[in-house]
Design an enzyme around this catalytic site. Structure first.
Site, PDB file in Angstrom:
ATOM      1  N   THR A  72     -40.986  25.770 -59.467  1.00  0.00           N
ATOM      2  CA  THR A  72     -41.382  24.261 -59.567  1.00  0.00           C
ATOM      3  C   THR A  72     -42.627  24.005 -59.814  1.00  0.00           C
ATOM      4  OG1 THR A  72     -41.384  24.149 -57.107  1.00  0.00           O
ATOM      5  CG2 THR A  72     -39.034  23.716 -58.282  1.00  0.00           C
ATOM      6  N   GLY A  93     -45.459  22.235 -58.278  1.00  0.00           N
ATOM      7  CA  GLY A  93     -46.474  22.353 -57.227  1.00  0.00           C
ATOM      8  C   GLY A  93     -46.356  23.903 -56.537  1.00  0.00           C
ATOM      9  N   CYS A  94     -45.323  24.481 -56.549  1.00  0.00           N
ATOM     10  CA  CYS A  94     -45.106  25.787 -56.038  1.00  0.00           C
ATOM     11  C   CYS A  94     -45.502  26.884 -56.858  1.00  0.00           C
ATOM     12  CB  CYS A  94     -43.664  25.929 -55.748  1.00  0.00           C
ATOM     13  SG  CYS A  94     -42.821  24.746 -54.923  1.00  0.00           S
ATOM     14  N   SER A  95     -45.359  26.503 -58.082  1.00  0.00           N
ATOM     15  CA  SER A  95     -45.888  27.798 -59.002  1.00  0.00           C
ATOM     16  C   SER A  95     -47.386  27.540 -59.894  1.00  0.00           C
ATOM     17  CB  SER A  95     -45.156  27.607 -60.506  1.00  0.00           C
ATOM     18  OG  SER A  95     -43.657  27.912 -59.980  1.00  0.00           O
TER      19      SER A  95
END
Length: 159
Positions: free
Chosen positions: A44, A46-48
């Protein structure tokens, strides 16, 4: 309800690499000092783009500050979590753990209601320092999704 300082880590099963490789969360941290962080989903934005890459980039700072174990948890299947970790350069640095049945997520009281957005519940974004089998700190994003208190630079200061 999220853990408080001094609460013991739960004894739940997570998965690393594939469905056959079960990991005892409690045994992974044992009596070691470590860092745990969780994301709403692998791959996703923000996560990546921010969350996982920050921990990979700050790996040396985290270990120099005393982290013996660094683990990332995502509510995805273990194949997806492993591929995501490999794509981010986390291999050999960060334990990429899948929580497909939300065992840890529920045990910590950090379920993110993402049914409308992703079709399933996920984990809120958080970070924690674990020492001697107990939580030393637990930082949960206010809205469950933000990128502030759960980022690597914040947790380094708590080690």
């Amino acid at each position: 309800m999220a853990p408080k300082a001094g609460d013991p880590v739960p004894d739940v099963t997570l998965y690393e690499k594939d469905p056959e490789t079960k990991v005892s969360f409690k045994q992974l941290f044992g009596n070691k000092k470590g860092v745990l962080f969780a994301v709403p989903g692998a791959f996703t934005p923000g996560c990546s783009k921010t969350h996982l890459p920050g921990y990979v980039a700050d790996y040396d700072k985290l270990t120099k500050a005393g982290a013996e174990v660094i683990a990332c948890v995502s509510v995805n299947d273990p194949f997806v979590v492993t591929a995501w970790g490999e794509s981010a350069g986390a291999t050999g640095k960060i334990h990429m753990l899948a929580d497909p049945f939300l065992e840890l997520t529920k045990a910590l009281g950090v379920v993110l209601d993402a049914e409308k957005m992703l079709g399933t519940n996920r984990s809120k974004r958080y970070s924690a320092v674990i020492e001697g089998g107990k939580f030393k700190t637990f930082n949960i994003e206010g809205d469950g999704m933000g990128l502030t208190c759960s980022l690597a630079p914040h947790i380094i200061s708590q080690l």
